[in-house]
Write a protein that holds these residues in place. Structure first.
Motif, short mmCIF file in Angstrom:
data_model
loop_
_atom_site.label_atom_id
_atom_site.label_comp_id
_atom_site.label_asym_id
_atom_site.label_seq_id
_atom_site.Cartn_x
_atom_site.Cartn_y
_atom_site.Cartn_z
N VAL A 297 0.83 -1.20 0.00
CA VAL A 297 0.00 0.00 0.00
C VAL A 297 0.87 1.26 0.00
O VAL A 297 1.94 1.28 0.60
CB VAL A 297 -0.98 0.03 1.20
N LYS B 263 -8.81 -1.33 9.16
CA LYS B 263 -9.85 -1.44 8.13
C LYS B 263 -10.05 -2.89 7.71
O LYS B 263 -11.18 -3.34 7.53
CB LYS B 263 -9.48 -0.60 6.90
N ASP C 123 -1.18 4.51 -0.75
CA ASP C 123 -2.24 5.50 -0.89
C ASP C 123 -2.57 5.90 -2.32
O ASP C 123 -3.42 6.75 -2.54
CB ASP C 123 -1.96 6.78 -0.07
N TYR D 231 -4.71 0.89 7.97
CA TYR D 231 -5.09 -0.13 6.98
C TYR D 231 -5.41 -1.45 7.67
O TYR D 231 -6.37 -2.14 7.31
CB TYR D 231 -3.95 -0.36 5.97
N PHE E 248 -5.55 -3.11 -2.19
CA PHE E 248 -5.88 -3.35 -0.79
C PHE E 248 -7.30 -3.90 -0.66
O PHE E 248 -7.54 -4.89 0.03
CB PHE E 248 -5.71 -2.07 0.01
N ILE F 246 -0.05 -6.47 5.40
CA ILE F 246 -0.05 -5.20 4.69
C ILE F 246 1.35 -4.60 4.83
O ILE F 246 1.86 -4.49 5.94
CB ILE F 246 -1.10 -4.25 5.29
#
Length: 143
Positions: free
Chosen positions: A12, A75, A14, A72, A22, A38
């Motif tokens: 990741v 989430k 952004d 992340y 993701f 991640i």
């Protein structure tokens, strides 16, 4: 051949493609009941030579990135992934993921976006191509 993956690694940064990667990694991890790791890499070009010489500056940047990656992770957990890990590394993203992160995490699938967030090497043909070419595991490139 078993079509389910046990350990998935997702990069990741952004960028829109990384966000899509993701989101796909979350759905694939849930579908396969796989462990999701991640990773985000603090790239050398993210700071100038004077900043790089300051351990406090680099340490602060790493801490900021760790906090961001933990977002992340949260989430993914809220989305229903049972086992989620977060890794932060330093260096060139492609090389660091292939040479350091993959051997450490030992995933069986790497999911990445086709374009990175910044830099002149952000288009496919750079980091994503490097990982696709040199990764010892399967690579899924999302765009």
């Amino acid at each position: 051949m078993d079509s389910k993956f046990k350990k998935i690694l997702v990069g990741v940064d952004d960028s829109p493609d990384a966000i899509l990667a993701f989101e796909y990694a979350i759905s694939r991890a849930k579908e396969d009941d796989a462990e999701l790791t991640i990773v985000s890499v603090l790239e050398d070009e993210d700071f100038n030579v004077y900043q790089a010489l300051s351990k406090d500056y680099v340490h602060g940047k790493i801490e900021d990135l760790r906090k961001h990656v933990l977002g992340y992770k949260e989430k993914a957990e809220k989305a229903g992934v049972k086992k989620v890990n977060a890794v932060v590394a330093e260096g060139q993203a492609g090389e660091t993921i292939v040479k350091n992160v993959i051997p450490q995490v030992q995933p069986d699938l790497l999911i990445i976006g086709s374009e990175a967030k910044k830099g002149i090497a952000r288009h496919f043909g750079s980091q994503a191509a490097y990982m696709a070419q040199y990764s010892p595991i399967s690579v899924l490139i999302i765009r």
